[in-house]
Design an enzyme around this catalytic site. Sequence first.
Site, short mmCIF file in Angstrom:
data_model
loop_
_atom_site.label_atom_id
_atom_site.label_comp_id
_atom_site.label_asym_id
_atom_site.label_seq_id
_atom_site.Cartn_x
_atom_site.Cartn_y
_atom_site.Cartn_z
CG ASP A 605 -1.84 -1.21 1.25
OD1 ASP A 605 -1.31 -2.33 1.43
OD2 ASP A 605 -3.05 -1.05 1.11
CG ASP A 632 -3.88 -1.22 -2.69
OD1 ASP A 632 -4.34 -1.85 -3.67
OD2 ASP A 632 -4.54 -0.96 -1.68
CG ASN A 669 -8.36 -2.16 -2.77
OD1 ASN A 669 -7.37 -2.57 -2.17
ND2 ASN A 669 -8.95 -1.02 -2.47
CG HIS A 764 -10.18 -2.32 4.41
ND1 HIS A 764 -11.16 -1.75 3.64
CD2 HIS A 764 -9.03 -1.67 4.10
CE1 HIS A 764 -10.62 -0.80 2.90
NE2 HIS A 764 -9.34 -0.72 3.16
CG HIS A 791 -7.24 -4.20 1.88
ND1 HIS A 791 -7.47 -3.28 0.89
CD2 HIS A 791 -8.46 -4.64 2.27
CE1 HIS A 791 -8.77 -3.17 0.70
NE2 HIS A 791 -9.40 -3.98 1.52
CB VAL A 792 -5.60 -3.17 7.28
CG1 VAL A 792 -5.81 -2.37 8.55
CG2 VAL A 792 -6.82 -4.04 6.96
CG HIS A 793 -3.98 2.18 4.60
ND1 HIS A 793 -4.77 3.12 3.99
CD2 HIS A 793 -3.73 1.24 3.65
CE1 HIS A 793 -4.98 2.76 2.74
NE2 HIS A 793 -4.37 1.63 2.52
#
Length: 899
Positions: A605, A632, A669, A764, A791-793
């Site tokens: 990410d 990401d 995503n 999420h 995905h999870v920051h």
Amino acid sequence: MAMGARLCSSSIIVVVVVLIVAAAAEAMRCPGTTSVYRRPKKKAADMVDMPLDADVFAEPAGRNAPQQVHITLGDQTGTAMTVSWVTMEEAGNSTVLYGLAMDKLDMAADATVTTYTYYNYTSGFIHHCTLTNLQYGVKYYYAMGFGFTVRSFWFTTPPRPGPDVAFRLGLIGDIGQTFDSNATLTHYEASGGDAVLFMGDLSYADKYPLHDNNRWDTWGRFSERSVAYQPWIWVAGNHEIDYAPELGETKPFKPFTHRYPTPHLASASPEPYWYSVKLASAHIIVLSSYSAFAKYTPQWKWLEAELGRGETMRVQFERWLVDAKVDVVLAGHVHSYERSRRFANIEYNIVNGKATPAANVDAPVYITIGDGGNIEGIANNFTVPQPAYSAFREASFGHATLEIKNRTHAHYAWHRNHDGAKAVADAVWLTNRYWMPTNDDAACVLAVVVVVLAFLSSAARGGVTSTYRRSLQALPDMPIDADVFRPPPGFNAPEQVHITLGDQTGRAMTVSWVTPKLPDSNVVRYGLRADNLTHTANGTFRRYSFGRKYRSGFIHHATLTGLDYGTKYHYAVGSGDTASARSFSFTTPPKPGPDVPYKFGLIGDLGQTFHSNDTLSHYEACGGDAVLFIGDLSYADNHPGHDNNRWDTWARFVERSVAYQPWIWTTGNHELDFAPELGETTPFKPFTNRYPTPFGASGSTRPLWYSVRMASAHVIVLASYAAYGKYTPQWRWLEGELRRVDRAVTPWLIVCVHSPWYSSNGYHYMEGESMRVEFERWLVDAKADVVLAGHVHSYERTRRVSNVAYDIANGMATPVFNRSAPVYINIGDGGNIEGLADDFRWPQPDYSVFREASFGHATLQIVNRTHAFYEWHRNSDGVKVVADHAWFTNRYWFPTDTN
Ligand SMILES: *[C@@H]1O[C@H](CO)[C@@H](O)[C@H](O)[C@H]1NC(C)=O
Ligand SMILES: *[C@@H]1O[C@H](CO)[C@@H](O)[C@H](O)[C@H]1NC(C)=O
Ligand SMILES: *[C@@H]1O[C@H](CO)[C@@H](O)[C@H](O)[C@H]1NC(C)=O
Ligand SMILES: *[C@@H]1O[C@H](CO)[C@@H](O)[C@H](O)[C@H]1NC(C)=O
Ligand SMILES: *[C@@H]1O[C@H](CO)[C@@H](O)[C@H](O)[C@H]1NC(C)=O
Ligand SMILES: *[C@@H]1O[C@H](CO)[C@@H](O)[C@H](O)[C@H]1NC(C)=O
Ligand SMILES: *[C@@H]1O[C@H](CO)[C@@H](O)[C@H](O)[C@H]1NC(C)=O
Ligand SMILES: *[C@@H]1O[C@H](CO)[C@@H](O)[C@H](O)[C@H]1NC(C)=O
């Protein structure tokens, strides 16, 4: 066994949803019934398809006669009808004439003609023609085959949609072409429905050697006697996938999509596998188990809009269906019949143990109707005891009808083939969830027990939520004129240079770059000395456009082959004799072997903010050999119109690392770039044009999932946003890939996937749940060492946990310590434009060892076959400070150590 098991475990196999009409078993039996009806016992081995010379497969007489005639809705409500047929000898005339009487066919429409090949099969000429401007509830006659052999048929359009419009739907699934299939169809004809909801698995041609597509033709001829006269609404089942890489057939659903059109565009769906129609008083939603359905995927976005939802929700469709008060969910796949009570299983949150289906009057009735009678035989292995949610079940072939009377009532009846067509084996009045929402039989609630399994205290070590406090302010992307985005000097100079493995182990390297103005040379010059680049590799270039405004530069990809392991190579791109040629170097990974040390950087990410730049600088200072990038990349899609110039700036920004060492790409995503509002409906378009992966080398058929073997590690990359349901290409590839892992050569089994399976962050939350349910058991059995997610920051590391004992009815759905399970690491903390996720859930679950909402990166330094040292660095410290670390011992070579 029961379809409910699959549905409720959030591995979505919802197939058809009937919305407006139905449900609440008034005469519901309590407790549930397993029918004692004993049918003549037949095993799969006894099930045979009707022989090729059976009467139902006979070709119609006459030269080039139209055959396999079938119709389906041509729009959402039935004022258009799509007629399809096949001619075998030549394309012939493709006009359909139609009208209100057989002798007055005064309207005409033209078909498109297509053919396809499958291995060494070549199809006949497949015609599709949509008849438009039809009136509701009117009988039409139609004919085709002009010139040689004319055949004619008729159908009645459905009535105009309205709340009290009666309609009779046939419900058939998994039909195949056995003698039982013929009995099912005959019984359905006697029941006399107006249209069929077909729950998937049509011909079972894939059970034949080479997926013999002649069996698609025989099926088309067999079913013509019903489907030429009334619309069948198609759902794609696993036997429609026809994915056969061993035959060179890697495009899923190839025969099905060529033969069976669906009116998907009418409901704004970009793919034929999910769509909706409105028949009389029913709103029917067709979903695809075998397409991607995770949050953010096209199917997910479509269903969200279809159910009229705006807010962000959990990934689980079940919650939506309950909230939308869906009346009935129909499924096939299991070759047996079952009807559920109104149950839901939507309270589960990984740690609360509420994973037992509970009575819920808002919930749909689930009906499994995969009993059409195909070649695979009956499924009679029911789970015992019968779960509380199951109202009636029986292992027999048959079909059902759903007779909608008015806005409140519908009569549902199931017929087994062994009775006369008039005998009804299971029947119930269903009341509508919208118009009669409170009507239900509450007595059955007694049977529901919620079991909460306490976590074993001896295994719990009490996780840490770091008390480190940083500013949570999200930063914007670095400005376009930031130093890191500056194009290299010189006219048309190569930019955005990046490398990744070009084969599975690193004896090939793929070099990619962009020339902004002109194609220029595709050649990479390389060699062992910077001043003597004796080798060349020729590449290709491409451009793509995105939306109305963006056209990419010339994107070059060239693969350098025949490299030696563990060797430093120099390379140059751009025309050799101009000032704008640019030079770089990389070192190939060492030859795979059990004790070969290697250091991976772990980044996810990333984006292109000032934080992103810190993360990259810190990683460079820590000095890894290669990066496992967990998805990401650029976050271009957060800019208006998915501004693809931000894909270019991102690639210029990271060039300082990725031109010099291979990054292994996982898709997230933000790589989907699915934007129907811009006319962009091909997921992953910018990503796949820009970032090649060596997927073919590991037997994968798409760039989104694959494996590499570097030094002592076997790295598996999975795709959260591609289809991963059972039987899909990704599922099949992973099943085979886990068998190909050789821990004697590559002891470390590392899995990369974007959406985490374990994360205790509210952001999420549980989005990776359906994939966990699908694959976790395999990874535990394979003794995977580490699963990396993004995905999870935020940052989180778990202990070795698994949650694989659940079977829908036993309540064993709590994560437990498991020596064979992987450690899960969430490293979605690269520092992108969306900011940090700091809403951790409390209390911290026992499985969570350490969590902190900071940006950073990690490294995994493999020392030998038994030990690897892992460390995580937060950006706010100097690079020498380690915020979290652990020694991992290898699950294969040191399985008893509880690290
Ligand atoms: C196909 O048949 C129809 C009906 O007889 C005729 O009107 C049409 O011209 C034919 N098309 C061609 C290309 O011959
Ligand atoms: C296709 O290949 C199979 C096996 O190689 C062979 O038996 C069959 O006759 C071939 N069919 C055609 C149409 O060539
Ligand atoms: C299939 O069913 C139809 C209608 O009952 C019957 O006429 C036909 O003979 C059957 N064919 C076979 C092969 O069983
Ligand atoms: C029935 O199912 C159970 C569990 O689902 C399985 O262990 C068993 O082998 C199955 N029996 C048969 C005969 O398929
Ligand atoms: C709806 O149909 C049911 C069953 O035929 C009937 O009992 C009920 O009165 C009908 N309701 C309306 C409003 O027509
Ligand atoms: C470059 O390398 C080639 C082959 O390795 C060698 O024959 C040649 O002499 C080298 N040239 C220079 C200028 O070093
Ligand atoms: C690369 O392409 C050039 C012309 O584009 C050609 O002359 C050369 O032979 C090619 N080299 C290889 C290795 O294919
Ligand atoms: C990004 O980081 C590099 C290396 O630390 C530095 O030279 C550069 O100035 C930074 N750029 C920005 C825009 O922060």
